[in-house]
Design an enzyme around this catalytic site. Sequence first.
Site, PDB file in Angstrom:
ATOM      1  N   GLN A 130      -5.219  -1.742   9.268  1.00 46.93           N
ATOM      2  CA  GLN A 130      -5.177  -3.306   8.670  1.00 46.93           C
ATOM      3  C   GLN A 130      -5.926  -4.378   9.615  1.00 46.93           C
ATOM      4  OE1 GLN A 130      -3.877  -3.645   5.596  1.00 46.93           O
ATOM      5  NE2 GLN A 130      -4.086  -5.585   5.630  1.00 46.93           N
TER       6      GLN A 130
ATOM      7  N   LYS B  63       0.853  -0.965  -0.147  1.00 46.16           N
ATOM      8  CA  LYS B  63       0.034  -0.083  -0.136  1.00 46.16           C
ATOM      9  C   LYS B  63       0.862   1.202  -0.125  1.00 46.16           C
ATOM     10  CE  LYS B  63      -3.904  -2.658   2.004  1.00 46.16           C
ATOM     11  NZ  LYS B  63      -4.603  -2.912   3.203  1.00 46.16           N
TER      12      LYS B  63
ATOM     13  N   ASP C 233     -11.666   1.935   3.233  1.00 49.60           N
ATOM     14  CA  ASP C 233     -11.807   0.484   3.139  1.00 49.60           C
ATOM     15  C   ASP C 233     -13.207   0.100   2.853  1.00 49.60           C
ATOM     16  OD1 ASP C 233      -9.856  -1.537   3.325  1.00 49.60           O
ATOM     17  OD2 ASP C 233      -9.383  -1.401   5.308  1.00 49.60           O
TER      18      ASP C 233
END
Length: 286
Positions: free
Chosen positions: A98, A54, A121
């Site tokens: 995460q 990322k 997300d």
Amino acid sequence: METEILWGKELARKTIERVAQEVAALQARAGRPPGLAVILVGKDPASQIYVSHKERACKQAGIRSLSRRLPATTSMEEMLALIHRLNGDEKVDGILVQLPLPPHLDPSSIIEAIDPTKDVDGFHPLNMGKLALGEEGMVPCTPKGVMALLDHYGIPVEGREVVVVGASNIVGKPLSLLLVNRMATVSVCHIKTRDISLYTSKAEILFTATGVAHLIKREMVARGAVVFDIGISRMGDKIVGDADFHGLQGWAKAITPVPGGVGPMTVAMLMVNTLEAYKKRLEMVP
Ligand code: GUN
């Protein structure tokens, strides 16, 4: 039958390039680049690799990456305080925690604390709710990447018999909703499904996201079906998908490889979502 390989890697590269061009064009007016805060708690080896991918994509896209690597002992209070700080930070457009988190941290409360407009997300209940209503606010990255691949390769889903194996909050559920929104006929299989072959063998397009290595074998797939392999697991020293890639050669119409298929698209869609959040934020400030 020659099986077409659906390369996500190439489309992901082009997508990130397009994001970079748009960022470059907007940046002068905005006076700042987009900012993405990635929070990693603990030392899960797979998560460390994902987060580094990322960060690399941010560099390529011209997005400022504000990663936070926190110890596994980080408390719930510290996590919520950090999220509130990032919610109020004008230079931060996207916040991503995460997963998985260490067991003492409750992912639902943490995700709910994220400002839904910064939820790149797409896991916040508001964004998931919009998805269920067919409004599609911020859409989760992996399912969004799958839809982008379908569009890129000109594979229509409307009216098709499609099967999703795996019902996770991250992939299976949001992907099923996106497919229903596109008017596919969707069956969802999961751990309690008694005979997944009954479903997979009827699928015109099969999506599998279980993380069980080589779960999907040739005899479970209709000849000429399209297979999207969204699973990832380790087999010895190799990374493999849910589908028996070699066994499906000459049988499936098309298949996504692992690695190089859906995986890179997830990261590319994170860049797209961050750009979208940035553009919305720019509209909000006069
Ligand atoms: N862990 C595995 N996939 C994902 C993802 O898409 N987002 C986050 N935050 N964590 C993950």
